[in-house]
Design an enzyme around this catalytic site. Structure first.
Site, PDB file in Angstrom:
ATOM      1  N   GLU A  71      -4.996   1.630   3.071  1.00 59.02           N
ATOM      2  CA  GLU A  71      -4.747   0.554   4.044  1.00 59.02           C
ATOM      3  C   GLU A  71      -4.733   1.083   5.468  1.00 59.02           C
ATOM      4  OE1 GLU A  71      -2.448  -2.178   6.645  1.00 59.02           O
ATOM      5  OE2 GLU A  71      -2.031  -0.085   6.172  1.00 59.02           O
ATOM      6  N   GLU A  72      -4.167   2.262   5.659  1.00 62.99           N
ATOM      7  CA  GLU A  72      -4.005   2.794   7.020  1.00 62.99           C
ATOM      8  C   GLU A  72      -5.337   3.162   7.661  1.00 62.99           C
ATOM      9  OE1 GLU A  72      -1.434   2.472   8.599  1.00 62.99           O
ATOM     10  OE2 GLU A  72       0.298   2.521   7.264  1.00 62.99           O
ATOM     11  N   HIS A 109       5.029   4.354  11.983  1.00 60.11           N
ATOM     12  CA  HIS A 109       3.993   5.213  12.590  1.00 60.11           C
ATOM     13  C   HIS A 109       4.611   6.154  13.629  1.00 60.11           C
ATOM     14  CE1 HIS A 109       0.220   2.633  11.444  1.00 60.11           C
ATOM     15  NE2 HIS A 109       1.158   2.602  10.514  1.00 60.11           N
ATOM     16  N   ASP A 161      -0.476   4.475   0.796  1.00 55.34           N
ATOM     17  CA  ASP A 161      -0.875   5.553   1.700  1.00 55.34           C
ATOM     18  C   ASP A 161      -0.032   5.421   2.974  1.00 55.34           C
ATOM     19  OD1 ASP A 161      -2.272   3.158   2.472  1.00 55.34           O
ATOM     20  OD2 ASP A 161      -3.620   4.355   3.716  1.00 55.34           O
ATOM     21  N   ASP A 167       6.880   1.476   5.777  1.00 55.88           N
ATOM     22  CA  ASP A 167       5.447   1.157   5.807  1.00 55.88           C
ATOM     23  C   ASP A 167       4.712   2.087   4.856  1.00 55.88           C
ATOM     24  OD1 ASP A 167       2.898   0.377   6.488  1.00 55.88           O
ATOM     25  OD2 ASP A 167       2.867   1.387   8.428  1.00 55.88           O
ATOM     26  N   HIS A 225       0.842  -1.206   0.000  1.00 51.53           N
ATOM     27  CA  HIS A 225       0.000   0.000   0.000  1.00 51.53           C
ATOM     28  C   HIS A 225       0.872   1.250   0.000  1.00 51.53           C
ATOM     29  CE1 HIS A 225       0.544   1.251   4.272  1.00 51.53           C
ATOM     30  NE2 HIS A 225       0.731  -0.039   4.478  1.00 51.53           N
ATOM     31  N   ASP A 240       1.976 -10.138   1.480  1.00 49.97           N
ATOM     32  CA  ASP A 240       1.701  -8.750   1.859  1.00 49.97           C
ATOM     33  C   ASP A 240       2.755  -8.309   2.873  1.00 49.97           C
ATOM     34  OD1 ASP A 240       0.437  -6.294   2.102  1.00 49.97           O
ATOM     35  OD2 ASP A 240      -1.325  -7.048   3.168  1.00 49.97           O
TER      36      ASP A 240
END
Ligand SMILES: *[C@@H]1O[C@H](CO)[C@@H](O)[C@H](O)[C@H]1NC(C)=O
Ligand SMILES: *[C@@H]1O[C@H](CO)[C@@H](O)[C@H](O)[C@H]1NC(C)=O
Ligand SMILES: *[C@@H]1O[C@H](CO)[C@@H](O)[C@H](O)[C@H]1NC(C)=O
Ligand SMILES: *[C@@H]1O[C@H](CO)[C@@H](O)[C@H](O)[C@H]1NC(C)=O
Length: 503
Positions: free
Chosen positions: A191-192, A465, A127, A157, A125, A218
């Site tokens: 996804e987030e 994050h 985003d 990520d 992903h 994934d």
């Protein structure tokens, strides 16, 4: 004790035997096939420079998902233009079809030459979560290179995977590689914040087309380095499941009143007591009823004394190990359903007793439990009819994907890990304590593996994050090599799989 030990030894010996038999006869049988088709994972200086510059450019586009209904759609659209510019071959090759799904997500269908092979899918992903600049060594959307690292939100990520997958395929195409086994590349844009507009729509589309996949790879786990303090060597964990979730709203509604003559109990007091009971009563420790026990047994001999003894003899030391695992928040999350109070709202004025108090508790469900069991547990623990429970969102833990020696996806990953990360002795199945886009694809396959081919240290883990997310130029190139090899391995594995079956 001895019996256990012998059992493990026999297992290891058996595996070694199988592996040796397979690799020797495989290499004899298909030597010609391999030599003509195999392209070594070696890149020119120019290609290495281009690949890291491509990643930097991707980091500079602030594709932030702020909340379920708020994302930077300008940036999401710009990202689509960017991949067209950087990977032109993926858009003009006859056997590759590209589609935009859910406005911003991307689906590539790569038609393999051998239609008899079941296709697979690579997921990632693009985003990212927000990244306010405070605390960062370099601005989070700069993509700056410093001391051998590319810095920025998304470097781990998960733009690294998005770019590495596309990059590896483009490098194969420039070498005139013709894929044998069909595969899909699905790149999600939300996804987030749930994956409902990206991953879920792609899954629905493919399901409508009758697609069934051999396996999916994934993001999720890593080559873990230094996570277990006494382990000298890094090990690779391939996650074969992920936890479920339950978001519960707790709600208390009492008569409002003046604070000068308060009732004995207020909505806030009742709710606070209920929440406190939940925090004080953790969900049961399920060590032994999950994958983690097997993971630790596989790793046992990598540990120094006395940990190796404990882990090789869990029949005796399970209670001890289990208590030890509870002490660390990450390992604790692997052995039970976790309880996290994430919202609390009540009160409007200093001298008014509010009627309503509300809180939200986020549970991450261990795969030996169900949503219903967790709900019952909460009801019994709160044990107060004045506290109403409302389910905001719930999904069950993901089913366990197979990881035996007949599991194509797991074996391919394992094989590729061993060739690209020679320092890794152990490849082990594990559980992902977070959630990924892959959970939307359960109708397409029973084999979902979550593995990001990057060597990760604990510091890197907290940057996801968090602050100062970065990837070394070297690690990124290794990731590209990994995908480059994985695609080729998926094409040449058919004989190996058949041979394994014969054994
Ligand atoms: C977006 O979500 C927030 C909170 O989740 C909500 O308050 C807001 O009304 C939503 N906006 C739209 C346009 O749906
Ligand atoms: C959204 O992305 C664009 C670039 O595509 C950028 O110029 C803009 O500042 C971003 N907006 C926010 C709110 O981050
Ligand atoms: C596809 O794009 C590549 C890179 O721009 C170019 O070299 C190649 O000639 C193109 N192929 C076709 C068939 O247009
Ligand atoms: C799986 O397919 C069923 C039937 O079409 C559908 O109701 C369900 O939502 C699908 N599950 C997922 C995770 O997409």
């Amino acid at each position: 004790m001895a019996l256990r030990y012998c059992g493990a030894l026999a297992l290891v010996a058996g595996l070694l035997l199988i592996f040796a038999t397979v690799s020797s006869s495989e290499s004899q049988k298909s030597r010609n096939h391999m030599e003509t088709l195999r392209i070594p994972p070696r890149f020119s200086q120019k290609e290495s420079t281009e690949m890291k510059e491509a990643l930097k450019g991707a980091i500079q586009i602030p594709t932030v998902s702020f909340s379920r209904n708020k994302s930077n759609t300008t940036a999401l659209a710009e990202f689509g233009k960017y991949i067209r510019k950087v990977f032109p071959r993926l858009f003009n090759t006859t056997f590759i079809q590209h589609e935009v799904v859910g406005e911003y997500s991307h689906l590539f269908t790569i038609q393999g030459a051998d239609r008899s092979l079941q296709p697979y899918m690579l997921l990632a992903h693009f985003d990212v979560v927000p990244a306010p600049e405070e605390g960062w060594e370099v601005p989070p959307f700069s993509g700056l290179e410093r001391d051998g690292f590319i810095h920025g939100r998304g470097t781990l990520d998960n733009k690294n995977s998005v770019m590495a997958i596309l990059q590896a395929l483009q490098l194969l195409l420039t070498r005139n590689y013709i894929p044998q086994r069909s595969f899909f590349i699905a790149l999600g844009h939300d996804e987030e914040v749930s994956g409902l507009n990206g991953a879920q729509k792609i899954a629905t589309l493919l399901q409508a087309r009758g697609v069934q996949l051999a396996f999916i790879v994934d993001e999720g786990s890593f080559v873990l380095d230094g996570f277990l303090p006494s382990l000298k060597t890094p090990f690779a964990m391939v996650s074969v499941s992920e936890k479920g979730a339950l978001d519960l709203m707790l709600h208390v509604n009492m008569t409002p009143g003046h604070s000068s003559a308060p009732p004995k109990e207020t909505s806030i007091g009742i709710l606070a007591a209920a929440l406190s009971r939940l925090e004080q009563t953790p969900m049961p420790n399920l060590f032994g009823r999950g994958i983690l026990k097997m993971t630790l047994q596989q790793l046992a001999n990598e540990f120094p004394f006395p940990h190796n003894i404990f882990l090789n003899n869990l029949w005796l030391f399970q209670p001890l190990v289990s208590r030890f695992l509870e002490r660390n928040p990450i390992t604790n999350a692997m052995i039970r359903t976790t309880t996290a109070i994430t919202k609390f709202h009540a009160g409007i004025k200093e001298n008014v007793i509010p009627s309503v108090a509300q809180a939200v508790v986020n549970f991450r469900i261990h795969h030996a439990q169900t949503v219903q069991e967790v709900f019952e547990f909460v009801k019994n623990t709160v044990a107060d009819d004045r506290v109403q429970l409302q389910v905001l969102r719930a999904f069950e833990p993901l089913p366990l994907s197979p990881y035996d020696d007949q599991s194509l996806g797991y074996q391919l990953l394992s094989q590729t890990i061993r060739s690209i990360f020679p320092e890794v002795n152990i490849v082990t199945p594990g559980i992902c304590i977070g959630n990924t886009d892959s959970r939307h694809y359960t109708n397409l396959t029973t084999s979902i593996y979550r593995f990001n081919p990057v060597r990760l240290q604990p510091q890197g883990f907290s940057s996801i994050h968090g602050l100062n997310e970065k990837i070394s130029v070297q690690d990124y190139e290794t990731q590209v090599k990994f995908i480059f090899e994985l695609i080729q391995n998926a094409d040449s594995y058919k004989k190996l799989a058949r041979h394994l079956h014969d054994l």
